[in-house]
Design a protein around this motif. Sequence first.
Motif, PDB file in Angstrom:
ATOM      1  N   ILE A 207       0.806  -1.208   0.000  1.00 18.38           N
ATOM      2  CA  ILE A 207       0.000   0.000   0.000  1.00 18.38           C
ATOM      3  C   ILE A 207       0.846   1.268   0.000  1.00 18.38           C
ATOM      4  O   ILE A 207       0.529   2.260  -0.636  1.00 18.38           O
ATOM      5  CB  ILE A 207      -0.912  -0.041   1.238  1.00 18.38           C
TER       6      ILE A 207
ATOM      7  N   LEU B 101     -12.105  -2.924 -17.231  1.00 17.82           N
ATOM      8  CA  LEU B 101     -11.154  -3.209 -16.149  1.00 17.82           C
ATOM      9  C   LEU B 101     -11.755  -4.203 -15.155  1.00 17.82           C
ATOM     10  O   LEU B 101     -11.100  -5.164 -14.746  1.00 17.82           O
ATOM     11  CB  LEU B 101     -10.767  -1.910 -15.442  1.00 17.82           C
TER      12      LEU B 101
ATOM     13  N   LEU C 257     -10.493  -7.938 -14.157  1.00 17.43           N
ATOM     14  CA  LEU C 257     -10.206  -8.350 -12.779  1.00 17.43           C
ATOM     15  C   LEU C 257     -11.020  -9.585 -12.409  1.00 17.43           C
ATOM     16  O   LEU C 257     -10.531 -10.499 -11.763  1.00 17.43           O
ATOM     17  CB  LEU C 257     -10.511  -7.205 -11.818  1.00 17.43           C
TER      18      LEU C 257
ATOM     19  N   TYR D 274      -6.233  -2.888   1.989  1.00 20.25           N
ATOM     20  CA  TYR D 274      -5.920  -2.094   0.797  1.00 20.25           C
ATOM     21  C   TYR D 274      -6.670  -0.777   0.916  1.00 20.25           C
ATOM     22  O   TYR D 274      -7.454  -0.585   1.847  1.00 20.25           O
ATOM     23  CB  TYR D 274      -6.293  -2.821  -0.496  1.00 20.25           C
ATOM     24  N   ILE D 275      -6.429   0.127  -0.044  1.00 22.16           N
ATOM     25  CA  ILE D 275      -7.122   1.406   0.029  1.00 22.16           C
ATOM     26  C   ILE D 275      -8.131   1.537  -1.097  1.00 22.16           C
ATOM     27  O   ILE D 275      -8.005   0.883  -2.130  1.00 22.16           O
ATOM     28  CB  ILE D 275      -6.163   2.602  -0.084  1.00 22.16           C
TER      29      ILE D 275
ATOM     30  N   PHE E 135      -9.911   3.864  -3.936  1.00 20.28           N
ATOM     31  CA  PHE E 135      -9.769   5.078  -4.732  1.00 20.28           C
ATOM     32  C   PHE E 135     -11.132   5.647  -5.109  1.00 20.28           C
ATOM     33  O   PHE E 135     -11.220   6.576  -5.885  1.00 20.28           O
ATOM     34  CB  PHE E 135      -8.978   4.777  -6.013  1.00 20.28           C
TER      35      PHE E 135
ATOM     36  N   ILE F  27     -18.749  -5.686  -5.506  1.00 18.63           N
ATOM     37  CA  ILE F  27     -17.586  -5.600  -6.397  1.00 18.63           C
ATOM     38  C   ILE F  27     -16.286  -5.918  -5.677  1.00 18.63           C
ATOM     39  O   ILE F  27     -15.614  -6.904  -5.982  1.00 18.63           O
ATOM     40  CB  ILE F  27     -17.514  -4.200  -7.045  1.00 18.63           C
TER      41      ILE F  27
ATOM     42  N   LEU G  95     -13.894  -9.584  -5.042  1.00 15.65           N
ATOM     43  CA  LEU G  95     -12.668  -9.667  -5.837  1.00 15.65           C
ATOM     44  C   LEU G  95     -11.437  -9.953  -4.999  1.00 15.65           C
ATOM     45  O   LEU G  95     -10.371 -10.242  -5.531  1.00 15.65           O
ATOM     46  CB  LEU G  95     -12.463  -8.362  -6.617  1.00 15.65           C
TER      47      LEU G  95
ATOM     48  N   LEU H 137      -4.326  -6.743  -4.694  1.00 15.56           N
ATOM     49  CA  LEU H 137      -4.090  -5.837  -5.818  1.00 15.56           C
ATOM     50  C   LEU H 137      -5.319  -5.714  -6.721  1.00 15.56           C
ATOM     51  O   LEU H 137      -5.766  -4.597  -7.001  1.00 15.56           O
ATOM     52  CB  LEU H 137      -2.851  -6.292  -6.597  1.00 15.56           C
ATOM     53  N   PRO H 138      -5.902  -6.847  -7.162  1.00 13.67           N
ATOM     54  CA  PRO H 138      -7.130  -6.724  -7.964  1.00 13.67           C
ATOM     55  C   PRO H 138      -8.246  -5.993  -7.208  1.00 13.67           C
ATOM     56  O   PRO H 138      -8.984  -5.211  -7.795  1.00 13.67           O
ATOM     57  CB  PRO H 138      -7.527  -8.179  -8.238  1.00 13.67           C
TER      58      PRO H 138
ATOM     59  N   ALA I 228      -7.915  -3.637  -4.926  1.00 15.49           N
ATOM     60  CA  ALA I 228      -7.610  -2.204  -4.948  1.00 15.49           C
ATOM     61  C   ALA I 228      -7.877  -1.623  -6.333  1.00 15.49           C
ATOM     62  O   ALA I 228      -8.436  -0.530  -6.476  1.00 15.49           O
ATOM     63  CB  ALA I 228      -6.160  -1.963  -4.542  1.00 15.49           C
ATOM     64  N   LEU I 229      -7.501  -2.383  -7.374  1.00 12.45           N
ATOM     65  CA  LEU I 229      -7.729  -1.892  -8.736  1.00 12.45           C
ATOM     66  C   LEU I 229      -9.217  -1.794  -9.049  1.00 12.45           C
ATOM     67  O   LEU I 229      -9.645  -0.926  -9.811  1.00 12.45           O
ATOM     68  CB  LEU I 229      -7.043  -2.817  -9.742  1.00 12.45           C
ATOM     69  N   SER I 230     -10.007  -2.680  -8.449  1.00 13.39           N
ATOM     70  CA  SER I 230     -11.443  -2.628  -8.727  1.00 13.39           C
ATOM     71  C   SER I 230     -12.046  -1.319  -8.206  1.00 13.39           C
ATOM     72  O   SER I 230     -13.057  -0.857  -8.715  1.00 13.39           O
ATOM     73  CB  SER I 230     -12.158  -3.830  -8.104  1.00 13.39           C
TER      74      SER I 230
ATOM     75  N   ILE J  89     -10.565   1.508  -8.535  1.00 14.30           N
ATOM     76  CA  ILE J  89     -10.328   2.454  -9.639  1.00 14.30           C
ATOM     77  C   ILE J  89     -11.398   2.256 -10.711  1.00 14.30           C
ATOM     78  O   ILE J  89     -11.943   3.215 -11.252  1.00 14.30           O
ATOM     79  CB  ILE J  89      -8.913   2.257 -10.226  1.00 14.30           C
ATOM     80  N   ALA J  90     -11.697   0.974 -11.014  1.00 14.86           N
ATOM     81  CA  ALA J  90     -12.735   0.684 -12.010  1.00 14.86           C
ATOM     82  C   ALA J  90     -14.070   1.281 -11.578  1.00 14.86           C
ATOM     83  O   ALA J  90     -14.770   1.921 -12.374  1.00 14.86           O
ATOM     84  CB  ALA J  90     -12.868  -0.816 -12.202  1.00 14.86           C
TER      85      ALA J  90
ATOM     86  N   LEU K 120     -14.134   4.985 -12.095  1.00 18.36           N
ATOM     87  CA  LEU K 120     -14.336   5.352 -13.505  1.00 18.36           C
ATOM     88  C   LEU K 120     -15.803   5.226 -13.884  1.00 18.36           C
ATOM     89  O   LEU K 120     -16.368   6.092 -14.558  1.00 18.36           O
ATOM     90  CB  LEU K 120     -13.497   4.439 -14.403  1.00 18.36           C
ATOM     91  N   ILE K 121     -16.439   4.148 -13.436  1.00 19.05           N
ATOM     92  CA  ILE K 121     -17.836   3.912 -13.809  1.00 19.05           C
ATOM     93  C   ILE K 121     -18.741   4.981 -13.178  1.00 19.05           C
ATOM     94  O   ILE K 121     -19.562   5.592 -13.862  1.00 19.05           O
ATOM     95  CB  ILE K 121     -18.278   2.498 -13.367  1.00 19.05           C
TER      96      ILE K 121
END
Lengths: 356, 290, 391
Positions: free
Chosen positions: A140, A322, A326, B34-35, B37, B82, B86, B92-93, B95-97, B99-100, B103-104
């Motif tokens: 992190i 994305l 995932l 995790y964080i 976004f 979501i 995941l 990592l996935p 945390a990335l979700s 971001i997804a 965006l949505i």
Amino acid sequence: MTTTVDRPTADPGSAPRRRRRLSDRAATTTGRGRVGARLATLVVACLAIFAFGQSSTPAIKYAVILSVVYAIAVLGNNAVLGLLGEMNLSSGVSMALGAYAFCYFANDGMGVVAAAVAAVALSTALAAIVAIPTTRLQGIFTALATFALAYAIPTLAIYMKEYTGGDEGTPAPFDFEIFGQLVSGSTTGMLVAALVVFAVLAAASLLMLNAAPGRAALMVGESELAGVTNGFNPRVIKVLVWTWAGFAGAVAGVLYALTVGFIGPTGFGFMLGVWILVGGVVAGARSAWGALLGGLFVGLVPVELQSYVPAEGTSIVFGVILLLALLAGGNGLAQWIERIGLLIKERTFGRKKVDA
Amino acid sequence: MELLQTSLILGVVVGIVYSLSGAGLVVIFRTSGYISFTQGDIAAVGLFVGLAAYNSGAGYVWTALLVIAVSTLVGGLVGALITVPLEKHGHLPAALSTIATALIISGLLNLTVGGDPRSFPEVSRSEALSILGVQMSWSDVAGVLVSASVFIGLGVFFSRSRMGVAMRAVNDNKLAGELLGVPDRRLKLVSWTVAGALSGLLGLFVAPILSLSTVSVNTLLVFGFCAIVIGGFDSIFGALVAGTAIGVMTNLTSTYLDPNLVPTVLWASMLLVLLVRPNGLFGRRKLVRV
Amino acid sequence: MSKKLVGLTVALTTLSTALAGCGGGGDSASGAGGDEIVIGAFSPLSGPAVSASSGIYATKAALDKVNDAGGIDGHKIKFIIKDDQFDPAKTPGVTRELVETDRVSMLCGPQGSVPFGAVKDYLAARKIPTIVNAGAPTLAGEYSYLVSSPFDGVGAMLAQFAVEDLDIDKVAIAYSDDALGTSARDGAVRILEADGLEPLGEIKYDITATDFSSQAIQLKATGADFVSIPAAQANVAGLVINAAEKIGYKPIWGLSYAAQNKTLVDVTKGAIDGRAYFATPYITEESETGAEYAATLAEYAPDVEVNSGATIAGYTIGELCVDVLTKAVEAADGEVPTSAQIQETLSSYTADNDYIQGIDWSDEPDGAAAAQILQLKDGKYVESKPFAPLP
């Protein structure tokens, strides 16, 4: 168990075949092994992109060139993501460094090639210096520290306006020629130059991945302890991987400047780093040729999407893609394509052998 | 001298808002590791719904409650549908979700409400008190009081309640939460829901100042990140102190160095703190992976 | 070569041919085919800068109105807007699309100094003329024409107004360290020095910041009665003003059309009513021509804010494009004009009409050399000083 019923196991060739299949699967997930086939795939992918770019309108061709440029940054970032498992959001920073340094040197009277070499060298050195503290962080903290750095770049560029041209940006050389080919904007020379640079770096990363450096990095990424017991210094390995990412980013930055012909701070917002990371995730972080797919996702899809989706809503499509990537396990499109390839091979090639 | 004095007071006022934006992130981090976004976008949904209600005649209190309710709901849904599912692929996935999701949601907001900034109601702009020449409005006072009670409440929750203790434990060890009688998954959903509520609350203080647009709460995210990194991930108190320190520091940088250096100084101090005290100034536990 | 590889090759080649098909499909239709005049623009229709896009919808409204009235000498105008998200890396892509696929004969009102900077040379090389919707003076060129007044003049006019009309000699300047901010600052300093004065302070701010209390404190410390901050957009100006008023500093504010909109009034909650002045080369809704403008906007772009400087600027640019195209059609004997014909019209074009004054592109491709000063009064922008040449 069902397999033993389905297939007569007396076949002496089946054990090696099964082992082979297992190693195929391992190869698709780790991105290691089958170097010859992978290099060939890489060349074919580059040729396909070239053919696609050449047969497209200049606007699409420009987007394709930019995609290849982004692919180089994705490739670099993939080392951090795929090998070390770290979330690096500062690939845009390396691109900005490379691009700004290149334009500064070129506008200062240096030749284009010399300026490019100097810019990449300077940026790589800076990347190495920043990597020393950054690699002391993990998980992190890495993500947040790189995010904060990426966030700082546009205002830092304005602060350093003596070198960067401030908010108005700075022009890049637009009359650079190699072998009589203009390397700028949407010219064929630019497309070839970007693809050749990508292919060389991708091949290099593929070869490194399959040699001692790749093994060391993979091991350190999976478990630092394993790295230490095998005689590697994890810090050194990590700094090297981050430096490589910085190097690739700087190379991408130089090509970006040549392609766009102009650089300004708004082009290097923190979202650029996010996109490059996302490109790697969508395409597959451990596939060299997959970086090309990641680049296309960042460079071409937004432009093309506008023809089908209202511009205001394109980010929805990106978010959904994305998410799907995932949900599919986060292994990326490239791995799926390779798996499908394997499946086809097993179905056709494998069966025939059994029948014979 | 007056320059410095006023810088300090105003730094504290804005720093408390930074801390609040860090608090929501800490809650998710504590259970999941995790964080997120997407907290700014979750807040934006709540704020736009609240604004619609306000414009059709709802009073401020109802608007505020609605904002928090919607953000809570959206936060819970994002977590439940979501991000938490995941996690099976790793941190990592997950945390990335986020971001997804960001965006949505921002795309949906762009399509429906557009990008123009709007004004957002606040408690009251009339002066409540004056500290050394700085006029504190009732909104400022409310912000400080609410933030303080949120910080105290979270502190008590994490150290006293069974669920709070389980939440702290679950990130270290999945079994720990279950031993305390609270299933892992439920803890995570609770943390997403609470974080959603906190981002709605944050939005209520940010939107009147920065005006409401699809990105206004997001612009504070980086300060929230810095607050929790510098303060220490597991310390709510740390987020409060660090947020305030950041508010003061950005003010001083802007006054005595250059306003365009503020983000760079922020990054450098974050890195510096991490090198000297890898778990933040007030953090205790060692943290690994994204 | 393994079979897998062959399969992959086939797959990739098929994919690329399919994609190439998509890309190539668009270029059969070109501007020369029909009676249409094809023009275009880029604007941030999405992304973080999306709020800046209101101008382009107003430009479109001006063109739509003409189309509904039968077009220019029977030629309809086809106006293609592409989204570049204010990202100078995307601008060249969408611009190439406009020029090479859509075959636009000119660009009308593309937005943003940095994005336009990224394509200025390309457009000049393709000899595609542009009427730019941006303020940086460096954007003017052989093929790029500016409309908005140079900010050096805007800053100068505000300083002059403060000293001569408001009789204030304690003036401070707040500025962002960019092309617009610094030229506005230089203009103000130039005028003050000519009057034997100097600014009590030149305070720098960062437009992306979320907290402006440091600037407020420094401005207050200058003790100025008039603060000039013309290059600021409404949201930034609003944050600076709020931060200042919070610590009890309530000067007169000198702004420009960049901040003249509802956002500023909303964000400051009307606190600066009567104390804010705006230098602008554009008309207001309250003026005689403004009524016609407001009616057009209500019909063709009802969602766009009428009384915003950016909207009026976009609309004015639309009107200018129509005027230029009308002259170009005349020059082309009623045919659809080529880029070269439009460029020829532009290079000798002058405007002193109801919408804009002091445009003389036959001399320099610069923006309007005249502006007026408005005062924010009871939520409306009323004339405080009539149109005059910029000092």
